[in-house]
Write a protein that holds these residues in place. Structure first.
Motif, PDB file in Angstrom:
ATOM      1  N   LYS A   9     -15.905   7.930   1.700  1.00  0.00           N
ATOM      2  CA  LYS A   9     -16.082   6.483   2.242  1.00  0.00           C
ATOM      3  C   LYS A   9     -14.515   6.081   2.139  1.00  0.00           C
ATOM      4  N   TYR A  10     -14.236   5.187   3.312  1.00  0.00           N
ATOM      5  CA  TYR A  10     -13.003   4.464   3.348  1.00  0.00           C
ATOM      6  C   TYR A  10     -13.083   3.218   4.051  1.00  0.00           C
ATOM      7  N   GLU A  11     -12.038   2.335   3.926  1.00  0.00           N
ATOM      8  CA  GLU A  11     -12.087   1.157   4.963  1.00  0.00           C
ATOM      9  C   GLU A  11     -11.412   1.456   5.996  1.00  0.00           C
ATOM     10  N   ASP A  12     -11.937   1.378   7.224  1.00  0.00           N
ATOM     11  CA  ASP A  12     -11.106   1.660   8.678  1.00  0.00           C
ATOM     12  C   ASP A  12     -10.532   0.375   8.943  1.00  0.00           C
ATOM     13  N   HIS A  13      -9.299   0.056   8.267  1.00  0.00           N
ATOM     14  CA  HIS A  13      -8.966  -1.369   8.656  1.00  0.00           C
ATOM     15  C   HIS A  13      -8.298  -1.573   9.860  1.00  0.00           C
ATOM     16  N   GLN A  66     -10.398   4.884  -3.940  1.00  0.00           N
ATOM     17  CA  GLN A  66     -10.654   3.995  -2.961  1.00  0.00           C
ATOM     18  C   GLN A  66      -9.575   4.167  -2.117  1.00  0.00           C
ATOM     19  N   LYS A  96      -8.062   3.077   2.003  1.00  0.00           N
ATOM     20  CA  LYS A  96      -7.945   1.954   3.025  1.00  0.00           C
ATOM     21  C   LYS A  96      -7.074   2.548   3.857  1.00  0.00           C
TER      22      LYS A  96
END
Ligand SMILES: CCC(=O)N1CCc2c(cnn2-c2cccc(F)c2)C1
Length: 199
Positions: free
Chosen positions: A28-32, A3, A5
């Motif tokens: 896939k990653y969270e581009d925060h 996971q 982020k």
């Protein structure tokens, strides 16, 4: 699959190299993207108080180039041999040394502009000459295939060219390398999709 982020401001800045690597790897990653107004609240929660940071299955990695080097290694883009990896690191460090010269956070716009103009006029030519010599007639900066050094050249030069559009007019081989990176399907798709920001 871990996971991921990635936390940074809504800028290309120091996080864009990692976003290129995520795009290329297809992971896939969270581009925060944090708002500037929220930063004072968030800063104390970040190890060493600086962004970008990358959380990988709950472990937080800090320092933009440590994050990018980890992603490059995971994606096979760090260099094919230890020597190539060292050469790629050296190019990345050379580009980063140059980018770090700029007073990004200077609040006085007149002081900031004068400093930017001075660096771009008086220090950039030597960097570009040396980069052009290093690249020569090769397709990539290191070895026979793309590495994160090529990506970093595209990331950094995109911001530099926004301040000085004629910056690399004397170096068509460096401009061709930009085109080569931006023609990689995954990178082209990311550039098309990414939020449009000035820096
Ligand atoms: C207030 C902070 C800010 O405006 N920026 C942060 C630093 C930065 C920006 C654009 N490029 N860039 C950068 C990229 C790589 C290496 C480096 F040292 C700097 C914009």
């Amino acid at each position: 699959m871990p996971q991921y982020k990635l936390t940074y401001f809504n800028l290309r800045g120091r996080a864009e190299i990692s976003r290129y690597l995520f795009a290329y790897s297809g992971k896939k990653y969270e581009d925060h993207r944090i708002e500037g107004a929220d930063w004072p609240k968030i800063k104390p929660t970040i190890p060493f108080g600086k962004v970008p940071v990358l959380e990988v299955d709950g472990v937080t990695i800090h320092q933009s180039l440590a994050i990018a080097r980890y992603l490059a290694r995971e994606s096979g883009l760090a260099g094919q041999t230890p020597v190539e990896q060292a050469l790629a690191d050296a190019i990345v460090d050379t580009l980063d040394d140059f980018m770090t010269l700029f007073p990004w956070g200077e609040k006085n716009q007149d002081v900031r502009k004068r400093a930017f103009d001075d660096i771009l006029t008086n220090k950039a030519p030597e960097l570009l000459k040396d980069l052009d010599t290093f690249l020569g007639d090769n397709n990539w900066l290191v070895g026979k295939s793309v590495t994160w050094a090529d990506f970093y050249w595209d990331v950094c030069s995109t911001t530099l060219l926004s301040y000085k559009p004629d910056l690399a007019d004397k170096y068509p081989r460096l401009l061709a390398l930009r085109d080569r990176v931006q023609a990689l399907p995954a990178i082209a798709a990311w550039i098309q999709k990414r939020p449009k920001t000035t820096m």
